[in-house]
Design a protein around this motif. Structure first.
Motif, PDB file in Angstrom:
ATOM      1  N   VAL A 162       0.843  -1.191   0.000  1.00  0.00           N
ATOM      2  CA  VAL A 162       0.000   0.000   0.000  1.00  0.00           C
ATOM      3  C   VAL A 162       0.877   1.239   0.000  1.00  0.00           C
ATOM      4  CG1 VAL A 162      -1.878  -1.138   1.230  1.00  0.00           C
ATOM      5  CG2 VAL A 162      -0.167   0.122   2.523  1.00  0.00           C
ATOM      6  N   PRO A 214       0.499   4.785   1.402  1.00  0.00           N
ATOM      7  CA  PRO A 214      -0.262   5.802   2.129  1.00  0.00           C
ATOM      8  C   PRO A 214       0.243   7.202   1.824  1.00  0.00           C
ATOM      9  CG  PRO A 214       0.844   4.257   3.630  1.00  0.00           C
ATOM     10  CD  PRO A 214       1.433   4.080   2.272  1.00  0.00           C
ATOM     11  N   LEU A 218      -5.991   4.821   8.502  1.00  0.00           N
ATOM     12  CA  LEU A 218      -5.109   3.938   7.730  1.00  0.00           C
ATOM     13  C   LEU A 218      -5.156   2.521   8.298  1.00  0.00           C
ATOM     14  CD1 LEU A 218      -2.788   3.523   5.601  1.00  0.00           C
ATOM     15  CD2 LEU A 218      -1.228   3.783   7.528  1.00  0.00           C
ATOM     16  N   ALA A 251      -7.987   0.561   7.108  1.00  0.00           N
ATOM     17  CA  ALA A 251      -7.798   0.117   5.719  1.00  0.00           C
ATOM     18  C   ALA A 251      -6.864  -1.088   5.671  1.00  0.00           C
ATOM     19  CB  ALA A 251      -7.224   1.258   4.876  1.00  0.00           C
ATOM     20  N   ASN A 300      -3.105   2.784  -3.404  1.00  0.00           N
ATOM     21  CA  ASN A 300      -3.003   4.096  -2.746  1.00  0.00           C
ATOM     22  C   ASN A 300      -3.983   4.180  -1.575  1.00  0.00           C
ATOM     23  OD1 ASN A 300      -1.248   4.979  -4.734  1.00  0.00           O
ATOM     24  ND2 ASN A 300      -2.824   6.087  -5.891  1.00  0.00           N
ATOM     25  N   ILE A 301      -3.552   4.832  -0.482  1.00  0.00           N
ATOM     26  CA  ILE A 301      -4.494   5.095   0.625  1.00  0.00           C
ATOM     27  C   ILE A 301      -4.341   6.546   1.059  1.00  0.00           C
ATOM     28  CG2 ILE A 301      -5.373   4.375   2.874  1.00  0.00           C
ATOM     29  CD1 ILE A 301      -4.055   1.708   2.543  1.00  0.00           C
ATOM     30  N   ILE A 313      -7.676   7.717  -4.985  1.00  0.00           N
ATOM     31  CA  ILE A 313      -7.993   6.618  -4.057  1.00  0.00           C
ATOM     32  C   ILE A 313      -9.167   5.751  -4.540  1.00  0.00           C
ATOM     33  CG2 ILE A 313      -6.974   7.705  -2.017  1.00  0.00           C
ATOM     34  CD1 ILE A 313      -9.852   8.524  -1.166  1.00  0.00           C
ATOM     35  N   ILE A 335      -8.758   1.770  -3.552  1.00  0.00           N
ATOM     36  CA  ILE A 335      -9.072   1.367  -2.168  1.00  0.00           C
ATOM     37  C   ILE A 335     -10.564   1.571  -1.880  1.00  0.00           C
ATOM     38  CG2 ILE A 335      -8.280   3.603  -1.177  1.00  0.00           C
ATOM     39  CD1 ILE A 335      -7.864   0.408   0.734  1.00  0.00           C
ATOM     40  N   LYS A 336     -11.164   2.612  -2.470  1.00  0.00           N
ATOM     41  CA  LYS A 336     -12.606   2.821  -2.270  1.00  0.00           C
ATOM     42  C   LYS A 336     -13.414   1.670  -2.859  1.00  0.00           C
ATOM     43  CE  LYS A 336     -13.717   7.647  -1.700  1.00  0.00           C
ATOM     44  NZ  LYS A 336     -14.101   8.884  -2.406  1.00  0.00           N
ATOM     45  N   TRP A 363     -13.526   0.797   1.517  1.00  0.00           N
ATOM     46  CA  TRP A 363     -12.980   1.643   2.597  1.00  0.00           C
ATOM     47  C   TRP A 363     -13.102   3.115   2.224  1.00  0.00           C
ATOM     48  CZ3 TRP A 363      -9.121   5.331   2.406  1.00  0.00           C
ATOM     49  CH2 TRP A 363      -8.662   5.820   3.638  1.00  0.00           C
TER      50      TRP A 363
END
Ligand code: GDP
Length: 323
Positions: free
Chosen positions: A162, A164, A218, A221, A247-248, A290, A293-294, A298
């Motif tokens: 990931v 962040p 985070l 996630a 990506n977060i 993002i 990740i969505k 999340w």
């Protein structure tokens, strides 16, 4: 991941690791392994191998790293690249060798090119040159995610990476020279307030934009990804497997100038701000896309002002000089 699975949190005392420990415990995970750096030096190949051979963790969160703000990255260049390369190589290699079921590696949004189009999609990796101030750190983190990807491709492991955005939270480093901008500003404004100073000196022009994510968000996630997402979910339909990292971030950013006024306000400091333009600005902007990740369900929960208020209260209780 079962509630009694053996889970190794590497770097459990840091900003990310401590948030992860809280999140895992609150979700009922009972079998957590963590070691201080004095007990286990992950830069040491023999020590790390011995640990994996003896302990046989089933899941690994690789949150151990040598990190710092723009000052530390720019000045401690050799430490940044050496320590991170050693930690990643030792942990990832031994995770493969000793049959770890799943590993989650933490990179950083500074691995993306300095002038990448915004917001930055995962695919923008390695498309042009890096920001000079953090190039050694970024190269090490890129190596870490390529280690994960390569072990997955060659050996069929399930290692995910990931990226962040800039993080903040409890247990951060509130260090004037080496810290990241947000905790450093908290400390500078707090100390100026309690010491009655007329002004606070900040770095650069204040014009760069940054995105800030609360460490607790985070951690949610990371645990969700460990529970629900596998490498096979990340490489679907790719003819050449690459850029499988996730990506977060929050999807929104603000200028360093705006951030300074938010923190000044929360701390309750009423002096002036002076910008020291002899210090570097760094990357002009690094906002993450993002969407990926969505798509796994999340989204960030903590708005920036609430998060900074929470962290400022923590700082006052734990670190701050009161006079
Ligand atoms: P970066 O996001 O990797 O560049 O690292 P930082 O978290 O250290 O943020 C750096 C940005 O904040 C740069 O634009 C700096 O010029 C600006 N900045 C302003 N004041 C400070 C400060 O007191 N400390 C740090 N680290 N950065 C500052």
């Amino acid at each position: 991941m079962e509630k009694n699975s053996l889970i190794f949190v590497a770097g459990h005392k840091g900003l990310v690791g401590s948030a992860l420990m809280r999140e895992l415990r609150s979700k009922g995970y009972t079998n957590l392994i963590f070691k201080s750096s004095a007990e286990l030096d992950l830069r040491n190949q023999a020590e790390t191998e011995h640990f994996f051979a003896e302990t046989r963790p089933e899941y690994v969160f690789l949150a151990a790293a040598r990190v710092g703000g723009i000052g530390a990255n720019n000045v401690h260049r050799a430490e940044m690249i050496y320590n991170n390369l050693m930690i990643e190589s030792n942990v990832i290699h031994n995770s493969w060798k000793y049959g770890v079921k799943k590993l989650l590696f933490l990179g950083s949004s500074c691995i993306f090119p300095k002038f990448a189009p915004q917001p930055m999609k995962e695919d923008f990796l390695l498309t042009s040159e890096l920001e000079y101030t953090n190039e050694p750190y970024a190269i090490a983190k890129i190596a870490g995610l390529k280690l994960c990807e390569s072990y997955n491709i060659q050996y069929g492991t399930n290692f995910i990476s990931v990226m962040p955005t800039n993080l903040y939270g409890e247990n951060d480093t509130f260090d004037i020279e080496n810290g990241h901008v947000l905790p450093t500003m908290i400390r500078k404004f707090h100390e100026a307030k309690v010491n009655g100073r007329d002004f606070v000196e900040l770095w650069g022009t204040g014009k760069p934009k940054r995105e800030f994510l609360y460490s607790g968000d985070l951690a949610e996630a990371l645990v969700m990804l460990m529970e629900n997402v596998s490498f096979s979910d990340l490489n679907k339909g790719m003819s050449e497997i690459r850029n499988t990292h996730i990506n977060i971030g929050t999807g929104t950013d603000l200028t360093i100038y705006e951030l300074a006024f938010i923190i000044k306000d929360i701390v309750g400091y009423d002096g002036d701000i002076v910008w020291d333009t002899s210090k570097p600005d760094g990357t002009p902007r690094k906002l993450l896309d993002i969407s990926k990740i969505k798509s796994f369900g999340w989204k960030p929960r903590t708005n920036l002002t609430d998060g900074i208020e929470k962290v400022y209260r923590w700082y006052v209780r734990n670190n701050a000089s009161q006079e």
